[in-house]
Design an enzyme around this catalytic site. Structure first.
Site, PDB file in Angstrom:
ATOM      1  N   VAL A  98       0.866  -1.167   0.000  1.00 40.52           N
ATOM      2  CA  VAL A  98       0.000   0.000   0.000  1.00 40.52           C
ATOM      3  C   VAL A  98       0.910   1.225   0.000  1.00 40.52           C
ATOM      4  CG1 VAL A  98      -1.788   1.207   1.292  1.00 40.52           C
ATOM      5  CG2 VAL A  98      -1.695  -1.286   1.337  1.00 40.52           C
ATOM      6  N   CYS A  99       0.722   2.131  -0.944  1.00 37.17           N
ATOM      7  CA  CYS A  99       1.572   3.329  -1.008  1.00 37.17           C
ATOM      8  C   CYS A  99       1.384   4.172   0.244  1.00 37.17           C
ATOM      9  CB  CYS A  99       1.235   4.155  -2.239  1.00 37.17           C
ATOM     10  SG  CYS A  99       1.974   5.797  -2.185  1.00 37.17           S
ATOM     11  N   ILE A 100       2.490   4.508   0.889  1.00 37.52           N
ATOM     12  CA  ILE A 100       2.413   5.166   2.191  1.00 37.52           C
ATOM     13  C   ILE A 100       1.770   6.553   2.112  1.00 37.52           C
ATOM     14  CG2 ILE A 100       4.811   6.025   2.074  1.00 37.52           C
ATOM     15  CD1 ILE A 100       4.902   5.550   5.134  1.00 37.52           C
TER      16      ILE A 100
END
Lengths: 135, 96, 108, 116
Positions: free
Chosen positions: A80-82
Protein backbone atom coordinates in the site's frame (compact mmCIF):
# COMPACT_ATOMS: atom_id res chain seq x y z
CA UNK A 1 3.44 -20.29 -23.67
CA UNK A 2 6.23 -18.69 -21.66
CA UNK A 3 5.16 -17.81 -18.12
CA UNK A 4 5.47 -14.08 -17.47
CA UNK A 5 5.77 -11.99 -14.31
CA UNK A 6 3.16 -9.32 -13.56
CA UNK A 7 2.80 -6.35 -11.24
CA UNK A 8 -0.83 -5.32 -10.69
CA UNK A 9 -1.59 -1.73 -9.68
CA UNK A 10 -5.04 -0.97 -8.27
CA UNK A 11 -6.02 2.72 -8.10
CA UNK A 12 -9.81 2.35 -7.86
CA UNK A 13 -11.45 1.92 -4.44
CA UNK A 14 -13.91 -0.82 -3.51
CA UNK A 15 -17.52 0.38 -3.54
CA UNK A 16 -16.69 3.44 -5.58
CA UNK A 17 -15.32 1.44 -8.49
CA UNK A 18 -15.15 -2.04 -9.97
CA UNK A 19 -11.34 -1.97 -9.99
CA UNK A 20 -10.70 -4.37 -7.06
CA UNK A 21 -13.07 -7.03 -8.41
CA UNK A 22 -11.86 -6.82 -12.03
CA UNK A 23 -8.29 -7.02 -10.73
CA UNK A 24 -9.11 -10.08 -8.62
CA UNK A 25 -10.78 -11.92 -11.51
CA UNK A 26 -7.76 -11.11 -13.67
CA UNK A 27 -5.26 -12.13 -10.96
CA UNK A 28 -6.96 -15.51 -10.47
CA UNK A 29 -6.79 -16.23 -14.22
CA UNK A 30 -3.14 -15.17 -14.32
CA UNK A 31 -2.26 -17.91 -11.84
CA UNK A 32 -4.47 -20.46 -13.63
CA UNK A 33 -2.54 -19.69 -16.82
CA UNK A 34 0.76 -20.29 -15.03
CA UNK A 35 1.97 -16.69 -14.81
CA UNK A 36 3.56 -15.17 -11.69
CA UNK A 37 2.36 -12.11 -9.78
CA UNK A 38 5.42 -10.26 -8.43
CA UNK A 39 3.43 -7.76 -6.45
CA UNK A 40 0.07 -6.07 -6.04
CA UNK A 41 0.46 -2.32 -5.45
CA UNK A 42 -2.39 -0.17 -4.14
CA UNK A 43 -2.20 3.49 -5.07
CA UNK A 44 -4.44 6.56 -4.72
CA UNK A 45 -8.04 5.61 -3.90
CA UNK A 46 -7.04 1.96 -4.31
CA UNK A 47 -5.48 1.95 -0.82
CA UNK A 48 -9.00 1.72 0.66
CA UNK A 49 -8.94 -1.95 -0.39
CA UNK A 50 -6.51 -2.51 2.50
CA UNK A 51 -8.88 -1.36 5.25
CA UNK A 52 -9.51 -4.01 7.86
CA UNK A 53 -12.56 -2.02 8.99
CA UNK A 54 -14.63 -2.18 5.80
CA UNK A 55 -17.83 -3.95 6.82
CA UNK A 56 -20.37 -4.47 4.05
CA UNK A 57 -23.68 -6.25 4.84
CA UNK A 58 -23.15 -9.99 5.31
CA UNK A 59 -24.84 -10.91 2.02
CA UNK A 60 -22.46 -8.72 -0.03
CA UNK A 61 -18.93 -9.59 -1.12
CA UNK A 62 -16.25 -8.18 1.19
CA UNK A 63 -13.60 -7.19 -1.37
CA UNK A 64 -10.80 -6.42 1.11
CA UNK A 65 -11.29 -9.86 2.71
CA UNK A 66 -11.46 -11.61 -0.67
CA UNK A 67 -8.23 -9.96 -1.72
CA UNK A 68 -6.48 -10.65 1.57
CA UNK A 69 -7.40 -14.34 1.29
CA UNK A 70 -6.16 -14.56 -2.30
CA UNK A 71 -2.85 -12.84 -1.43
CA UNK A 72 -2.26 -15.04 1.63
CA UNK A 73 -3.19 -18.30 -0.15
CA UNK A 74 -0.76 -17.58 -2.98
CA UNK A 75 1.99 -15.81 -0.97
CA UNK A 76 1.81 -12.72 -3.18
CA UNK A 77 3.45 -9.56 -1.77
CA UNK A 78 1.02 -6.63 -1.57
CA UNK A 79 2.04 -3.04 -0.92
CA UNK A 80 0.00 0.00 0.00
CA UNK A 81 1.57 3.33 -1.01
CA UNK A 82 2.41 5.17 2.19
CA UNK A 83 1.59 8.70 1.03
CA UNK A 84 -1.78 7.63 -0.44
CA UNK A 85 -2.52 5.56 2.69
CA UNK A 86 -1.69 8.20 5.30
CA UNK A 87 -3.89 10.78 3.56
CA UNK A 88 -6.83 8.38 3.47
CA UNK A 89 -6.49 6.95 6.96
CA UNK A 90 -5.03 3.53 6.17
CA UNK A 91 -2.55 3.06 9.04
CA UNK A 92 -0.31 0.24 10.28
CA UNK A 93 1.15 0.00 13.79
CA UNK A 94 4.43 1.70 12.79
CA UNK A 95 2.67 4.76 11.38
CA UNK A 96 0.25 4.76 14.31
CA UNK A 97 3.23 5.14 16.66
CA UNK A 98 5.04 7.66 14.45
CA UNK A 99 2.04 9.97 14.16
CA UNK A 100 0.62 9.13 17.63
CA UNK A 101 -2.74 8.07 16.19
CA UNK A 102 -5.61 6.47 18.13
CA UNK A 103 -5.68 3.26 16.10
CA UNK A 104 -4.55 1.25 13.10
CA UNK A 105 -6.52 -0.59 10.44
CA UNK A 106 -4.18 -2.10 7.84
CA UNK A 107 -5.49 -5.47 6.72
CA UNK A 108 -2.96 -8.33 6.67
CA UNK A 109 -1.11 -9.36 4.53
CA UNK A 110 -0.89 -5.84 3.04
CA UNK A 111 2.23 -3.87 3.95
CA UNK A 112 2.90 -0.12 3.79
CA UNK A 113 5.84 1.12 1.68
CA UNK A 114 6.81 3.77 -0.83
CA UNK A 115 6.49 4.16 -4.58
CA UNK A 116 9.94 2.59 -4.90
CA UNK A 117 8.22 -0.79 -4.97
CA UNK A 118 6.10 0.34 -7.91
CA UNK A 119 9.27 1.52 -9.69
CA UNK A 120 10.80 -1.88 -9.05
CA UNK A 121 7.76 -3.58 -10.62
CA UNK A 122 8.13 -1.25 -13.62
CA UNK A 123 11.72 -2.35 -14.05
CA UNK A 124 11.52 -6.05 -13.17
CA UNK A 125 8.08 -7.37 -14.10
CA UNK A 126 7.32 -8.37 -17.68
CA UNK A 127 3.95 -6.63 -17.46
CA UNK A 128 2.43 -3.90 -15.27
CA UNK A 129 -1.38 -3.80 -15.44
CA UNK A 130 -3.42 -0.95 -13.93
CA UNK A 131 -6.97 -1.17 -12.60
CA UNK A 132 -8.39 2.33 -12.32
CA UNK A 133 -11.72 3.68 -11.16
CA UNK A 134 -14.16 4.28 -14.00
CA UNK A 135 -15.85 7.55 -12.96
CA UNK B 1 8.08 15.25 -30.67
CA UNK B 2 8.74 15.64 -34.38
CA UNK B 3 9.74 12.24 -35.74
CA UNK B 4 7.06 9.66 -36.31
CA UNK B 5 7.81 6.58 -34.24
CA UNK B 6 7.21 3.09 -35.64
CA UNK B 7 3.89 1.68 -34.49
CA UNK B 8 4.18 -0.90 -31.72
CA UNK B 9 1.03 -3.05 -31.35
CA UNK B 10 -0.62 -1.96 -28.11
CA UNK B 11 -3.35 -3.51 -26.02
CA UNK B 12 -5.74 -0.81 -24.79
CA UNK B 13 -7.88 -1.71 -21.78
CA UNK B 14 -10.69 0.83 -21.48
CA UNK B 15 -13.10 0.97 -18.53
CA UNK B 16 -14.61 4.45 -18.89
CA UNK B 17 -18.18 4.92 -20.23
CA UNK B 18 -18.83 6.65 -23.57
CA UNK B 19 -18.82 10.41 -23.00
CA UNK B 20 -16.00 10.25 -20.46
CA UNK B 21 -13.07 12.37 -21.68
CA UNK B 22 -10.70 9.43 -21.37
CA UNK B 23 -13.02 7.25 -23.49
CA UNK B 24 -12.68 9.79 -26.30
CA UNK B 25 -8.89 10.14 -25.86
CA UNK B 26 -8.44 6.38 -25.91
CA UNK B 27 -10.32 5.99 -29.20
CA UNK B 28 -8.17 8.77 -30.71
CA UNK B 29 -4.98 7.07 -29.58
CA UNK B 30 -5.75 3.66 -31.06
CA UNK B 31 -3.76 2.73 -34.14
CA UNK B 32 -4.66 0.20 -36.84
CA UNK B 33 -2.43 -2.51 -35.41
CA UNK B 34 -3.80 -2.10 -31.85
CA UNK B 35 -6.27 -4.22 -29.88
CA UNK B 36 -9.02 -2.66 -27.72
CA UNK B 37 -10.76 -4.40 -24.82
CA UNK B 38 -13.85 -2.79 -23.26
CA UNK B 39 -14.29 -3.53 -19.55
CA UNK B 40 -16.62 -2.35 -16.77
CA UNK B 41 -18.54 0.82 -17.79
CA UNK B 42 -16.88 0.94 -21.21
CA UNK B 43 -19.05 -1.97 -22.43
CA UNK B 44 -21.91 0.57 -22.63
CA UNK B 45 -20.28 1.52 -25.94
CA UNK B 46 -21.97 -1.59 -27.40
CA UNK B 47 -25.33 0.11 -27.00
CA UNK B 48 -24.20 3.66 -27.80
CA UNK B 49 -25.13 4.49 -31.41
CA UNK B 50 -22.87 7.55 -31.41
CA UNK B 51 -19.70 5.51 -30.88
CA UNK B 52 -17.61 4.10 -33.71
CA UNK B 53 -15.50 1.23 -32.43
CA UNK B 54 -12.27 0.05 -34.07
CA UNK B 55 -12.22 -3.32 -35.86
CA UNK B 56 -10.00 -5.07 -33.29
CA UNK B 57 -12.32 -4.66 -30.31
CA UNK B 58 -13.57 -7.14 -27.70
CA UNK B 59 -15.78 -6.67 -24.65
CA UNK B 60 -15.56 -8.45 -21.30
CA UNK B 61 -18.40 -10.98 -21.17
CA UNK B 62 -18.96 -10.64 -17.41
CA UNK B 63 -19.44 -6.87 -17.74
CA UNK B 64 -21.64 -7.23 -20.84
CA UNK B 65 -23.89 -9.82 -19.14
CA UNK B 66 -24.13 -7.75 -15.94
CA UNK B 67 -25.50 -4.81 -17.91
CA UNK B 68 -27.86 -6.90 -20.07
CA UNK B 69 -26.01 -5.98 -23.24
CA UNK B 70 -25.60 -9.52 -24.56
CA UNK B 71 -28.05 -8.87 -27.41
CA UNK B 72 -25.64 -6.23 -28.73
CA UNK B 73 -23.45 -7.84 -31.38
CA UNK B 74 -21.13 -5.00 -32.34
CA UNK B 75 -18.12 -6.81 -30.87
CA UNK B 76 -17.24 -10.28 -29.74
CA UNK B 77 -16.93 -10.98 -26.03
CA UNK B 78 -14.04 -12.52 -24.11
CA UNK B 79 -13.53 -13.96 -20.63
CA UNK B 80 -10.71 -13.24 -18.16
CA UNK B 81 -8.65 -16.19 -19.45
CA UNK B 82 -8.65 -14.57 -22.89
CA UNK B 83 -7.80 -11.16 -21.40
CA UNK B 84 -4.79 -12.81 -19.73
CA UNK B 85 -3.74 -14.24 -23.12
CA UNK B 86 -4.02 -10.79 -24.71
CA UNK B 87 -1.85 -9.21 -22.00
CA UNK B 88 0.78 -11.91 -22.48
CA UNK B 89 0.75 -11.35 -26.25
CA UNK B 90 1.20 -7.55 -26.10
CA UNK B 91 4.33 -6.09 -24.53
CA UNK B 92 2.71 -2.63 -24.53
CA UNK B 93 -0.47 -2.29 -22.52
CA UNK B 94 -2.30 0.91 -21.59
CA UNK B 95 -5.11 0.91 -19.02
CA UNK B 96 -7.30 3.94 -19.63
CA UNK C 1 23.07 28.74 25.32
CA UNK C 2 19.74 26.94 24.75
CA UNK C 3 16.83 29.23 23.93
CA UNK C 4 14.02 29.18 26.46
CA UNK C 5 10.93 29.67 24.28
CA UNK C 6 11.49 26.72 21.90
CA UNK C 7 8.34 26.29 19.72
CA UNK C 8 6.47 22.94 20.01
CA UNK C 9 7.88 19.97 18.12
CA UNK C 10 6.50 16.53 17.27
CA UNK C 11 7.79 13.15 18.47
CA UNK C 12 10.50 13.12 15.81
CA UNK C 13 11.66 16.64 16.60
CA UNK C 14 10.01 18.42 13.66
CA UNK C 15 8.43 21.82 14.32
CA UNK C 16 4.65 21.61 14.63
CA UNK C 17 4.41 24.97 12.85
CA UNK C 18 7.07 25.61 10.22
CA UNK C 19 6.41 29.37 10.44
CA UNK C 20 7.97 29.46 13.90
CA UNK C 21 11.42 28.66 12.57
CA UNK C 22 14.29 31.09 13.15
CA UNK C 23 18.02 30.45 12.64
CA UNK C 24 18.27 30.23 16.44
CA UNK C 25 15.58 27.52 16.53
CA UNK C 26 17.48 25.68 13.77
CA UNK C 27 20.68 25.86 15.84
CA UNK C 28 18.85 24.40 18.84
CA UNK C 29 17.30 21.50 16.85
CA UNK C 30 20.77 20.74 15.41
CA UNK C 31 22.28 20.81 18.91
CA UNK C 32 19.79 18.13 19.96
CA UNK C 33 21.29 15.99 17.17
CA UNK C 34 24.84 16.85 18.36
CA UNK C 35 25.39 18.93 15.25
CA UNK C 36 27.10 22.30 15.46
CA UNK C 37 26.05 24.29 12.42
CA UNK C 38 28.87 25.60 10.24
CA UNK C 39 28.74 27.68 7.09
CA UNK C 40 28.58 24.51 4.98
CA UNK C 41 25.50 23.40 6.95
CA UNK C 42 23.86 26.79 6.51
CA UNK C 43 24.40 26.64 2.75
CA UNK C 44 22.29 23.47 2.58
CA UNK C 45 19.70 24.73 5.07
CA UNK C 46 19.23 27.94 3.10
CA UNK C 47 19.00 25.93 -0.11
CA UNK C 48 16.31 23.69 1.43
CA UNK C 49 14.28 26.63 2.73
CA UNK C 50 14.51 28.30 -0.67
CA UNK C 51 13.48 25.06 -2.35
CA UNK C 52 10.47 24.77 -0.06
CA UNK C 53 9.42 28.35 -0.78
CA UNK C 54 9.68 27.91 -4.56
CA UNK C 55 8.08 24.48 -4.82
CA UNK C 56 5.88 24.27 -1.68
CA UNK C 57 7.42 20.91 -0.89
CA UNK C 58 10.58 19.39 0.49
CA UNK C 59 12.43 17.01 -1.80
CA UNK C 60 10.17 13.95 -1.29
CA UNK C 61 12.98 11.44 -0.79
CA UNK C 62 16.63 11.34 0.17
CA UNK C 63 17.61 10.50 -3.41
CA UNK C 64 15.74 13.52 -4.73
CA UNK C 65 17.26 15.70 -2.00
CA UNK C 66 20.73 14.71 -3.24
CA UNK C 67 19.65 15.31 -6.87
CA UNK C 68 18.25 18.75 -6.07
CA UNK C 69 21.41 19.79 -4.18
CA UNK C 70 23.52 18.57 -7.09
CA UNK C 71 21.40 20.55 -9.55
CA UNK C 72 21.72 23.73 -7.43
CA UNK C 73 25.19 23.55 -5.89
CA UNK C 74 27.09 21.11 -8.09
CA UNK C 75 28.43 17.59 -7.89
CA UNK C 76 30.86 18.31 -5.03
CA UNK C 77 27.98 19.01 -2.63
CA UNK C 78 25.21 17.10 -4.36
CA UNK C 79 26.43 13.67 -3.31
CA UNK C 80 25.25 11.47 -0.49
CA UNK C 81 28.63 11.17 1.28
CA UNK C 82 29.03 14.94 1.63
CA UNK C 83 25.44 15.36 2.80
CA UNK C 84 25.67 12.39 5.16
CA UNK C 85 28.72 13.94 6.86
CA UNK C 86 26.85 17.20 7.41
CA UNK C 87 23.49 15.67 8.33
CA UNK C 88 23.98 12.17 9.79
CA UNK C 89 21.22 9.57 9.63
CA UNK C 90 18.96 10.13 6.63
CA UNK C 91 20.35 13.47 5.40
CA UNK C 92 17.03 14.68 3.90
CA UNK C 93 15.20 14.00 7.14
CA UNK C 94 17.86 15.49 9.43
CA UNK C 95 18.29 18.55 7.22
CA UNK C 96 14.52 19.14 6.91
CA UNK C 97 14.17 18.94 10.67
CA UNK C 98 16.91 21.52 11.27
CA UNK C 99 15.58 23.74 8.47
CA UNK C 100 12.13 23.75 10.09
CA UNK C 101 10.41 21.99 7.17
CA UNK C 102 7.62 19.40 7.54
CA UNK C 103 8.44 15.75 8.17
CA UNK C 104 8.87 13.97 4.81
CA UNK C 105 6.19 11.31 4.18
CA UNK C 106 8.79 8.65 3.24
CA UNK C 107 6.78 8.36 0.08
CA UNK C 108 9.48 7.35 -2.34
CA UNK D 1 12.91 2.07 -21.33
CA UNK D 2 11.00 5.23 -20.59
CA UNK D 3 7.70 5.84 -18.89
CA UNK D 4 5.10 8.42 -19.84
CA UNK D 5 2.68 9.43 -17.10
CA UNK D 6 -0.47 11.10 -18.45
CA UNK D 7 -2.46 13.72 -16.53
CA UNK D 8 -5.92 14.29 -18.01
CA UNK D 9 -7.69 15.52 -14.90
CA UNK D 10 -7.78 19.21 -13.98
CA UNK D 11 -5.85 20.45 -10.92
CA UNK D 12 -7.37 20.94 -7.44
CA UNK D 13 -10.67 19.07 -7.98
CA UNK D 14 -9.06 15.70 -7.22
CA UNK D 15 -5.72 14.38 -5.99
CA UNK D 16 -5.10 12.19 -9.06
CA UNK D 17 -2.76 14.68 -10.70
CA UNK D 18 -0.63 15.13 -7.59
CA UNK D 19 -0.34 11.38 -7.37
CA UNK D 20 0.77 11.34 -11.03
CA UNK D 21 3.46 13.84 -10.07
CA UNK D 22 4.64 11.60 -7.21
CA UNK D 23 4.91 8.69 -9.69
CA UNK D 24 7.06 10.65 -12.08
CA UNK D 25 9.23 11.98 -9.23
CA UNK D 26 9.84 8.48 -7.90
CA UNK D 27 10.86 7.20 -11.33
CA UNK D 28 13.33 10.09 -11.48
CA UNK D 29 14.59 9.27 -7.99
CA UNK D 30 15.63 5.85 -9.25
CA UNK D 31 17.11 7.28 -12.46
CA UNK D 32 14.37 5.82 -14.65
CA UNK D 33 13.63 8.01 -17.69
CA UNK D 34 10.22 9.60 -17.19
CA UNK D 35 8.05 12.23 -18.84
CA UNK D 36 4.71 13.87 -18.09
CA UNK D 37 2.00 14.51 -20.66
CA UNK D 38 -0.85 16.90 -19.90
CA UNK D 39 -3.91 16.46 -22.07
CA UNK D 40 -7.64 17.26 -21.99
CA UNK D 41 -8.61 19.29 -18.92
CA UNK D 42 -5.23 18.26 -17.47
CA UNK D 43 -3.55 21.10 -19.39
CA UNK D 44 -4.97 23.50 -16.78
CA UNK D 45 -2.10 22.33 -14.57
CA UNK D 46 0.12 24.42 -16.79
CA UNK D 47 -1.51 27.83 -16.35
CA UNK D 48 0.73 30.51 -14.84
CA UNK D 49 0.08 32.30 -11.54
CA UNK D 50 -2.18 29.84 -9.76
CA UNK D 51 -3.16 31.09 -6.30
CA UNK D 52 -4.87 28.26 -4.39
CA UNK D 53 -4.39 29.71 -0.86
CA UNK D 54 -8.09 30.36 -0.38
CA UNK D 55 -9.05 26.76 -1.19
CA UNK D 56 -6.48 25.44 1.27
CA UNK D 57 -4.27 23.59 -1.19
CA UNK D 58 -0.67 23.84 -2.28
CA UNK D 59 0.08 25.25 -5.71
CA UNK D 60 0.46 22.46 -8.28
CA UNK D 61 2.26 25.03 -10.43
CA UNK D 62 4.99 25.32 -7.78
CA UNK D 63 5.05 21.56 -7.12
CA UNK D 64 5.42 20.85 -10.83
CA UNK D 65 8.27 23.35 -11.18
CA UNK D 66 10.48 20.98 -9.14
CA UNK D 67 10.32 18.37 -11.93
CA UNK D 68 13.38 19.53 -13.90
CA UNK D 69 15.50 19.65 -10.70
CA UNK D 70 14.70 16.00 -10.02
CA UNK D 71 15.60 14.92 -13.54
CA UNK D 72 12.14 14.47 -15.08
CA UNK D 73 13.06 14.48 -18.76
CA UNK D 74 10.14 16.21 -20.41
CA UNK D 75 6.88 18.00 -19.67
CA UNK D 76 4.60 17.74 -22.67
CA UNK D 77 1.23 19.32 -23.39
CA UNK D 78 -1.30 18.36 -26.04
CA UNK D 79 -1.56 21.33 -28.42
CA UNK D 80 -5.26 20.90 -29.21
CA UNK D 81 -6.16 20.75 -25.50
CA UNK D 82 -4.16 23.94 -24.83
CA UNK D 83 -6.05 25.69 -27.62
CA UNK D 84 -9.36 24.45 -26.28
CA UNK D 85 -8.64 25.94 -22.84
CA UNK D 86 -7.17 29.16 -24.23
CA UNK D 87 -3.64 28.43 -23.12
CA UNK D 88 -1.36 30.41 -25.42
CA UNK D 89 2.41 30.57 -24.98
CA UNK D 90 2.04 33.59 -22.63
CA UNK D 91 -0.25 31.72 -20.24
CA UNK D 92 1.83 28.53 -20.09
CA UNK D 93 4.41 27.88 -17.37
CA UNK D 94 7.95 27.62 -18.72
CA UNK D 95 9.64 24.41 -19.79
CA UNK D 96 6.62 22.85 -21.51
CA UNK D 97 6.95 21.22 -24.94
CA UNK D 98 3.84 21.25 -27.11
CA UNK D 99 2.93 17.96 -28.77
CA UNK D 100 0.74 17.79 -31.88
CA UNK D 101 0.19 14.07 -32.09
CA UNK D 102 -0.78 11.94 -29.11
CA UNK D 103 0.03 8.68 -30.91
CA UNK D 104 3.61 9.82 -31.60
CA UNK D 105 4.13 10.84 -27.97
CA UNK D 106 2.83 7.53 -26.70
CA UNK D 107 4.86 5.51 -29.19
CA UNK D 108 8.02 7.25 -28.03
CA UNK D 109 7.68 5.62 -24.57
CA UNK D 110 7.81 1.95 -23.66
CA UNK D 111 5.36 2.38 -20.75
CA UNK D 112 2.33 4.63 -20.63
CA UNK D 113 0.29 4.98 -17.45
CA UNK D 114 -2.27 7.09 -15.61
CA UNK D 115 -2.15 7.69 -11.84
CA UNK D 116 -5.83 6.88 -11.44
Amino acid sequence: MTPLSYTLVITGAPWSSQAPQSALAFARELLVAGHRIDRVFLYGEGVLLASALATPPSDEVNWPKQWAGFLADNAIPATVCIASALRRGIIDDTEQARYELPGNNLLEPFGIAGLGEWVEGNVKSDRVIYFHGSN
Amino acid sequence: MTSTQPANPTLHILNKPPGHPRFETCLQAIQDCDQLVLTENAVLALADRSVTLPAACKAMKADVDARALNEQTRTGTIDYAELVRLTAKHSRIISW
Amino acid sequence: MPITDMPPRNNEGFLEDANQWTPEVGRQIAADDQIELSETHWEIIEFLRGFYKSHEMSPPSNRLFVKAVKEALGEEKGNSIYLMQLFPGTPAKTACRIAGLPRPTNCL
Amino acid sequence: MSTLIIVDQPPYGTWAGREALDMVFSLAAFDQPAALLFTGAGVNWLRKQQAPDAIGQKSVEKNLSAAPMFGVEEILADTASCERFGLGPEQLVSGVTLAENLQDVMNAHSNVAFAG
